[in-house]
Design a protein around this motif. Structure first.
Motif, PDB file in Angstrom:
ATOM      1  N   ILE A  89       0.873  -1.178   0.000  1.00  0.00           N
ATOM      2  CA  ILE A  89       0.000   0.000   0.000  1.00  0.00           C
ATOM      3  C   ILE A  89       0.906   1.223   0.000  1.00  0.00           C
ATOM      4  O   ILE A  89       1.896   1.271   0.747  1.00  0.00           O
ATOM      5  CB  ILE A  89      -0.926   0.021   1.227  1.00  0.00           C
ATOM      6  CG1 ILE A  89      -1.856  -1.197   1.198  1.00  0.00           C
ATOM      7  CG2 ILE A  89      -1.744   1.315   1.269  1.00  0.00           C
ATOM      8  CD1 ILE A  89      -2.705  -1.339   2.447  1.00  0.00           C
ATOM      9  N   GLU A  90       0.578   2.214  -0.817  1.00  0.00           N
ATOM     10  CA  GLU A  90       1.447   3.383  -0.944  1.00  0.00           C
ATOM     11  C   GLU A  90       1.537   4.151   0.375  1.00  0.00           C
ATOM     12  O   GLU A  90       0.519   4.468   0.998  1.00  0.00           O
ATOM     13  CB  GLU A  90       0.972   4.299  -2.063  1.00  0.00           C
ATOM     14  CG  GLU A  90      -0.418   4.876  -1.919  1.00  0.00           C
ATOM     15  CD  GLU A  90      -1.494   4.017  -2.560  1.00  0.00           C
ATOM     16  OE1 GLU A  90      -2.498   4.589  -3.032  1.00  0.00           O
ATOM     17  OE2 GLU A  90      -1.342   2.782  -2.571  1.00  0.00           O
ATOM     18  N   ASP A  91       2.760   4.423   0.791  1.00  0.00           N
ATOM     19  CA  ASP A  91       3.021   5.229   1.981  1.00  0.00           C
ATOM     20  C   ASP A  91       3.516   6.621   1.614  1.00  0.00           C
ATOM     21  O   ASP A  91       3.344   7.565   2.385  1.00  0.00           O
ATOM     22  CB  ASP A  91       4.058   4.543   2.861  1.00  0.00           C
ATOM     23  CG  ASP A  91       3.594   3.181   3.349  1.00  0.00           C
ATOM     24  OD1 ASP A  91       2.650   3.136   4.143  1.00  0.00           O
ATOM     25  OD2 ASP A  91       4.168   2.165   2.917  1.00  0.00           O
ATOM     26  N   LEU A  92       4.163   6.739   0.446  1.00  0.00           N
ATOM     27  CA  LEU A  92       4.595   8.024  -0.085  1.00  0.00           C
ATOM     28  C   LEU A  92       4.143   8.127  -1.534  1.00  0.00           C
ATOM     29  O   LEU A  92       4.119   7.127  -2.259  1.00  0.00           O
ATOM     30  CB  LEU A  92       6.120   8.162  -0.021  1.00  0.00           C
ATOM     31  CG  LEU A  92       6.767   8.264   1.360  1.00  0.00           C
ATOM     32  CD1 LEU A  92       8.280   8.281   1.222  1.00  0.00           C
ATOM     33  CD2 LEU A  92       6.292   9.517   2.095  1.00  0.00           C
ATOM     34  N   VAL A  93       3.775   9.323  -1.941  1.00  0.00           N
ATOM     35  CA  VAL A  93       3.306   9.551  -3.307  1.00  0.00           C
ATOM     36  C   VAL A  93       3.987  10.789  -3.873  1.00  0.00           C
ATOM     37  O   VAL A  93       4.133  11.801  -3.179  1.00  0.00           O
ATOM     38  CB  VAL A  93       1.776   9.736  -3.349  1.00  0.00           C
ATOM     39  CG1 VAL A  93       1.314  10.100  -4.752  1.00  0.00           C
ATOM     40  CG2 VAL A  93       1.066   8.465  -2.882  1.00  0.00           C
ATOM     41  N   MET A 103       4.528  21.691 -16.034  1.00  0.00           N
ATOM     42  CA  MET A 103       4.234  20.483 -15.277  1.00  0.00           C
ATOM     43  C   MET A 103       4.567  20.739 -13.815  1.00  0.00           C
ATOM     44  O   MET A 103       5.687  21.143 -13.485  1.00  0.00           O
ATOM     45  CB  MET A 103       5.051  19.299 -15.804  1.00  0.00           C
ATOM     46  CG  MET A 103       4.741  17.975 -15.105  1.00  0.00           C
ATOM     47  SD  MET A 103       3.069  17.338 -15.447  1.00  0.00           S
ATOM     48  CE  MET A 103       3.208  16.965 -17.211  1.00  0.00           C
ATOM     49  N   TYR A 104       3.594  20.523 -12.946  1.00  0.00           N
ATOM     50  CA  TYR A 104       3.765  20.741 -11.516  1.00  0.00           C
ATOM     51  C   TYR A 104       3.940  19.394 -10.813  1.00  0.00           C
ATOM     52  O   TYR A 104       3.186  18.450 -11.061  1.00  0.00           O
ATOM     53  CB  TYR A 104       2.560  21.476 -10.939  1.00  0.00           C
ATOM     54  CG  TYR A 104       2.409  22.885 -11.464  1.00  0.00           C
ATOM     55  CD1 TYR A 104       2.993  23.965 -10.811  1.00  0.00           C
ATOM     56  CD2 TYR A 104       1.681  23.137 -12.633  1.00  0.00           C
ATOM     57  CE1 TYR A 104       2.863  25.262 -11.294  1.00  0.00           C
ATOM     58  CE2 TYR A 104       1.543  24.425 -13.126  1.00  0.00           C
ATOM     59  CZ  TYR A 104       2.133  25.485 -12.456  1.00  0.00           C
ATOM     60  OH  TYR A 104       2.005  26.756 -12.945  1.00  0.00           O
ATOM     61  N   PHE A 105       4.939  19.323  -9.925  1.00  0.00           N
ATOM     62  CA  PHE A 105       5.212  18.110  -9.166  1.00  0.00           C
ATOM     63  C   PHE A 105       4.961  18.386  -7.686  1.00  0.00           C
ATOM     64  O   PHE A 105       5.290  19.463  -7.181  1.00  0.00           O
ATOM     65  CB  PHE A 105       6.669  17.668  -9.361  1.00  0.00           C
ATOM     66  CG  PHE A 105       6.992  17.202 -10.754  1.00  0.00           C
ATOM     67  CD1 PHE A 105       6.975  15.853 -11.080  1.00  0.00           C
ATOM     68  CD2 PHE A 105       7.325  18.118 -11.749  1.00  0.00           C
ATOM     69  CE1 PHE A 105       7.279  15.428 -12.361  1.00  0.00           C
ATOM     70  CE2 PHE A 105       7.634  17.697 -13.034  1.00  0.00           C
ATOM     71  CZ  PHE A 105       7.614  16.349 -13.347  1.00  0.00           C
ATOM     72  N   PHE A 106       4.422  17.379  -6.994  1.00  0.00           N
ATOM     73  CA  PHE A 106       4.132  17.490  -5.564  1.00  0.00           C
ATOM     74  C   PHE A 106       4.616  16.227  -4.852  1.00  0.00           C
ATOM     75  O   PHE A 106       4.616  15.142  -5.405  1.00  0.00           O
ATOM     76  CB  PHE A 106       2.627  17.665  -5.325  1.00  0.00           C
ATOM     77  CG  PHE A 106       2.033  18.843  -6.051  1.00  0.00           C
ATOM     78  CD1 PHE A 106       2.100  20.115  -5.521  1.00  0.00           C
ATOM     79  CD2 PHE A 106       1.418  18.669  -7.290  1.00  0.00           C
ATOM     80  CE1 PHE A 106       1.567  21.198  -6.197  1.00  0.00           C
ATOM     81  CE2 PHE A 106       0.880  19.741  -7.971  1.00  0.00           C
ATOM     82  CZ  PHE A 106       0.952  21.013  -7.433  1.00  0.00           C
ATOM     83  N   GLY A 107       5.041  16.400  -3.578  1.00  0.00           N
ATOM     84  CA  GLY A 107       5.468  15.260  -2.781  1.00  0.00           C
ATOM     85  C   GLY A 107       6.964  15.269  -2.522  1.00  0.00           C
ATOM     86  O   GLY A 107       7.645  16.261  -2.778  1.00  0.00           O
ATOM     87  N   SER A 200      17.309  10.387   0.429  1.00  0.00           N
ATOM     88  CA  SER A 200      16.937  10.825   1.772  1.00  0.00           C
ATOM     89  C   SER A 200      15.494  11.304   1.829  1.00  0.00           C
ATOM     90  O   SER A 200      14.858  11.266   2.891  1.00  0.00           O
ATOM     91  CB  SER A 200      17.873  11.946   2.233  1.00  0.00           C
ATOM     92  OG  SER A 200      17.818  13.054   1.338  1.00  0.00           O
ATOM     93  N   VAL A 201      14.954  11.748   0.691  1.00  0.00           N
ATOM     94  CA  VAL A 201      13.570  12.207   0.627  1.00  0.00           C
ATOM     95  C   VAL A 201      12.608  11.033   0.501  1.00  0.00           C
ATOM     96  O   VAL A 201      11.433  11.134   0.864  1.00  0.00           O
ATOM     97  CB  VAL A 201      13.394  13.173  -0.567  1.00  0.00           C
ATOM     98  CG1 VAL A 201      11.963  13.655  -0.670  1.00  0.00           C
ATOM     99  CG2 VAL A 201      14.335  14.361  -0.430  1.00  0.00           C
ATOM    100  N   LEU A 202      13.106   9.904   0.009  1.00  0.00           N
ATOM    101  CA  LEU A 202      12.247   8.760  -0.294  1.00  0.00           C
ATOM    102  C   LEU A 202      12.099   7.792   0.875  1.00  0.00           C
ATOM    103  O   LEU A 202      11.251   6.902   0.827  1.00  0.00           O
ATOM    104  CB  LEU A 202      12.807   7.997  -1.499  1.00  0.00           C
ATOM    105  CG  LEU A 202      12.903   8.798  -2.804  1.00  0.00           C
ATOM    106  CD1 LEU A 202      13.610   7.964  -3.867  1.00  0.00           C
ATOM    107  CD2 LEU A 202      11.535   9.232  -3.282  1.00  0.00           C
ATOM    108  N   GLY A 203      12.905   7.930   1.901  1.00  0.00           N
ATOM    109  CA  GLY A 203      12.808   7.023   3.030  1.00  0.00           C
ATOM    110  C   GLY A 203      13.613   5.753   2.811  1.00  0.00           C
ATOM    111  O   GLY A 203      14.399   5.628   1.877  1.00  0.00           O
TER     112      GLY A 203
END
Length: 226
Positions: A89-93, A103-107, A200-203
């Motif tokens: 199950i997705e924990d980060l998106v 193009m806008y990126f979020f997360g 480091s941002v991805l865990g």
């Protein structure tokens, strides 16, 4: 840009690997020919920085070289989903959605809902980049994240004609060797989203691939606005 509720993932590709590839070049009629159609998903260690991961999402498989470039559909949200606790199950998106020529990126963020429903999380901006046309434009943010959105040559090599012969039982020789196989997608383009992002941002990584390397468990979905 307002927070927008989106429903029903139109396509999905799942992969696990240090150098990972998933491909799906024939989708349902409702997605074929637009950027809800997921063609390929690549993830690999950055060649220039081993502490970064590169994600590439190729959308819309039929952007041919001799035709006008495709366009990103403003009603389609693309999401890179990352599982950090090995429960599938997705924990980060990470999200990408176009508005006009940007193009806008979020997360990456923890989603408020999982599965088929999504919200554009404008409170978690990652960066933005002008959508490329004939020239390739890349933006690098202050936090060291590189972003690209636009047409790129299709990197997927596949001899579709020989594949059909093998499946149809008319090619006893099987698949052709290097030098004889024909790249059906040579000269074709896809609409690509590319991110290079610090690990480091991805865990923490949560999976182990066939080579025994620790990797991210990740997949891509596209969602159309309700």
């Amino acid at each position: 840009m307002k927070k927008t509720k989106l429903l029903f993932g139109m396509g999905i590709l799942a992969v696990v690997g240090a150098v990972l590839v998933a491909a799906d070049h024939i989708d349902a009629p409702g997605t074929t020919g637009n950027t809800a159609d997921i063609a390929d998903f690549y993830g690999f260690e950055s060649p220039s920085n081993p502490d970064n991961t590169v994600f590439i999402v190729d959308l819309q498989t039929n952007v041919l070289e001799d035709l006008a470039y495709g366009t990103f559909d403003e009603n389609v949200l693309t999401e890179i989903n990352i599982d950090t606790d090995n429960d599938l199950i997705e924990d980060l998106v990470i999200q990408a959605i176009p508005r006009r020529d940007t193009m806008y990126f979020f997360g990456p963020f923890e989603p408020t809902m999982t599965g088929k429903n999504s919200e554009v999380m404008i409170g978690s901006p990652l960066g933005q980049v002008a959508i490329s046309g004939e020239s390739a434009l890349t933006t690098t943010t202050e936090t060291g994240i590189s972003l690209f959105a636009g047409p790129r040559q299709d990197a997927f090599f596949f001899d579709f004609g020989q594949f059909n012969k093998v499946i149809g039982g008319t090619a006893p020789e099987g698949f052709l060797p290097e030098g004889e196989a024909v790249d059906t997608f040579d000269g074709a383009n896809t609409m690509a989203l590319v991110l290079e992002i610090p690990n480091s941002v991805l865990g923490e990584t949560t999976a182990t691939n066939a080579l025994g390397l620790k990797v991210y468990k990740t997949w891509v979905t596209t969602n159309r606005k309700q």
